[in-house]
Design an enzyme around this catalytic site. Structure first.
Site, mmCIF file in Angstrom:
data_model
loop_
_atom_site.group_PDB
_atom_site.id
_atom_site.type_symbol
_atom_site.label_atom_id
_atom_site.label_comp_id
_atom_site.label_asym_id
_atom_site.label_seq_id
_atom_site.Cartn_x
_atom_site.Cartn_y
_atom_site.Cartn_z
ATOM 1 C CE LYS A 97 14.057 10.260 14.010
ATOM 2 N NZ LYS A 97 13.788 11.823 13.480
ATOM 3 C CD GLN A 134 16.284 13.541 10.948
ATOM 4 O OE1 GLN A 134 14.969 13.178 11.328
ATOM 5 N NE2 GLN A 134 17.146 13.604 11.525
ATOM 6 C CG ASP A 170 10.906 16.366 15.436
ATOM 7 O OD1 ASP A 170 11.072 15.627 16.228
ATOM 8 O OD2 ASP A 170 11.050 16.799 14.252
HETATM 9 N N1 GUN Z 1 17.794 16.086 13.225
HETATM 10 C C1 GUN Z 1 18.103 15.627 14.817
HETATM 11 N N2 GUN Z 1 17.558 15.397 15.428
HETATM 12 C C2 GUN Z 1 16.220 15.324 15.205
HETATM 13 C C3 GUN Z 1 15.337 15.987 15.705
HETATM 14 O O1 GUN Z 1 14.728 15.093 17.074
HETATM 15 N N3 GUN Z 1 14.125 15.921 14.383
HETATM 16 C C4 GUN Z 1 14.071 15.798 13.750
HETATM 17 N N4 GUN Z 1 13.480 16.051 12.761
HETATM 18 N N5 GUN Z 1 15.378 16.032 13.060
HETATM 19 C C5 GUN Z 1 16.428 15.921 13.568
#
Ligand code: GUN
Length: 293
Positions: free
Chosen positions: A52, A96, A119
């Site tokens: 990311k 996350q 998100d």
């Molecule tokens: N863990 C796995 N997928 C995601 C996501 O799309 N966002 C976040 N914050 N954590 C994740």
């Protein structure tokens, strides 16, 4: 049969995003800024977060990482989120997941201001999605919808079976495909861990979306001839022959299922690469105040 190339599609969207950011900054705006909170040292989360951050930098965003030990208190994380909510130099905030057990995902999701919830996990955004109002759509369903558009997959009148009912994928996916729009207008069935005779449902799917995180649970005999198949699962399975010591497996055995499908996403390289794009598109929307203004 077409293998859906999520990697290539993500590269195209990434180039478009980079151009949009360039134009945004040329108007005198500061680059979009994403704040990422990472708790503990889960190997998969480390990889996702590194990706990311890299993609943010590639498209011209600024991004900052806030790291916390596994033992951090919930309050400390909430305080950090609160400060970021008030920080006008930050457009989007994500934490996350997964989190350590003593930290409540619900409290974390609700602490992030809806306007910075890129998100799309806050109940405000989930509710606005359900009511067809402008909102942040979570990255995985958003990525799948973009693949459907890119590959011009017909959805109207089709029977879509979503396996998995998570707030992150299954639920928003079922809303997006059932709502009155294009793509959309599917008849949607949601299956989950308590569904009896899963195969009897998946066999009737024109569009099958597997998001359960159970490696290769769905076998070729459970898929209808000519179905469109999206595999969201991405589980690390130990494999001594792999350099990393593990191999990524989807919820579907792609090699077996591919000959029966009209379109199918591989793992890796299918849905996965699109999820970061969805997140960054949301962050750009946040920087533009496009959803809440
Ligand atoms: N863990 C796995 N997928 C995601 C996501 O799309 N966002 C976040 N914050 N954590 C994740």
């Amino acid at each position: 049969m077409t293998i859906i190339d999520g990697k290539q599609t993500a590269e195209e969207y990434k180039a478009a995003l980079k151009q949009e950011v360039k134009e945004f900054v040329a108007k005198g705006k500061r680059p979009p800024c994403l704040a990422i909170l990472l708790i503990g040292n889960n190997g998969a989360s480390e990889t996702y977060v590194a990706n990311k951050l890299k993609t943010c930098h590639d498209v011209g965003f600024s991004a900052s990482l806030y790291r916390f030990e596994n033992t951090v208190s919930e309050n400390e994380v909430l305080t950090c989120i609160n400060e970021l909510n008030f920080n006008s130099n930050v457009d989007g905030i994500i934490v996350q997941s997964p989190f350590p057990n003593h930290i409540s995902p619900q409290k974390i999701n609700e602490a992030i201001h809806p306007a910075k919830d890129v998100d799309g996990f806050h109940p405000m955004n989930a509710g606005r999605l359900q009511q067809n109002k402008p909102c942040y759509i979570s990255a995985t369903p958003k990525g799948i919808m973009q693949l459907i558009e890119k590959y011009k997959i017909e959805t109207q009148g089709k029977h879509c079976v979503v396996v998995g009912r998570s707030n992150i994928v299954g639920m928003p996916m079922s809303i997006l495909l059932s709502r009155n729009s294009k793509p959309g207008n599917c008849t949607v069935t949601i299956c989950h861990s308590k569904t009896v005779d899963l195969a009897s449902f998946t066999k009737r799917a024109d569009i099958l979306i597997a998001a359960i995180g159970s490696p290769e649970l769905i076998t070729a005999d459970m898929i209808k001839e000519g179905a469109v198949v999206f595999d969201v699962g991405i589980t690390r399975v130990a494999d001594k022959t792999a350099k990393s010591g593990y191999r990524l497996k989807g919820d579907i055995n792609c090699d077996e299922a591919a000959p029966k499908s009209s379109y199918i996403t591989p793992v890796p390289g299918g849905v996965g690469p699109m999820t970061i794009i969805g997140l960054l598109q949301n962050t750009l929307l946040a920087a533009k105040n496009a959803i809440y203004n």
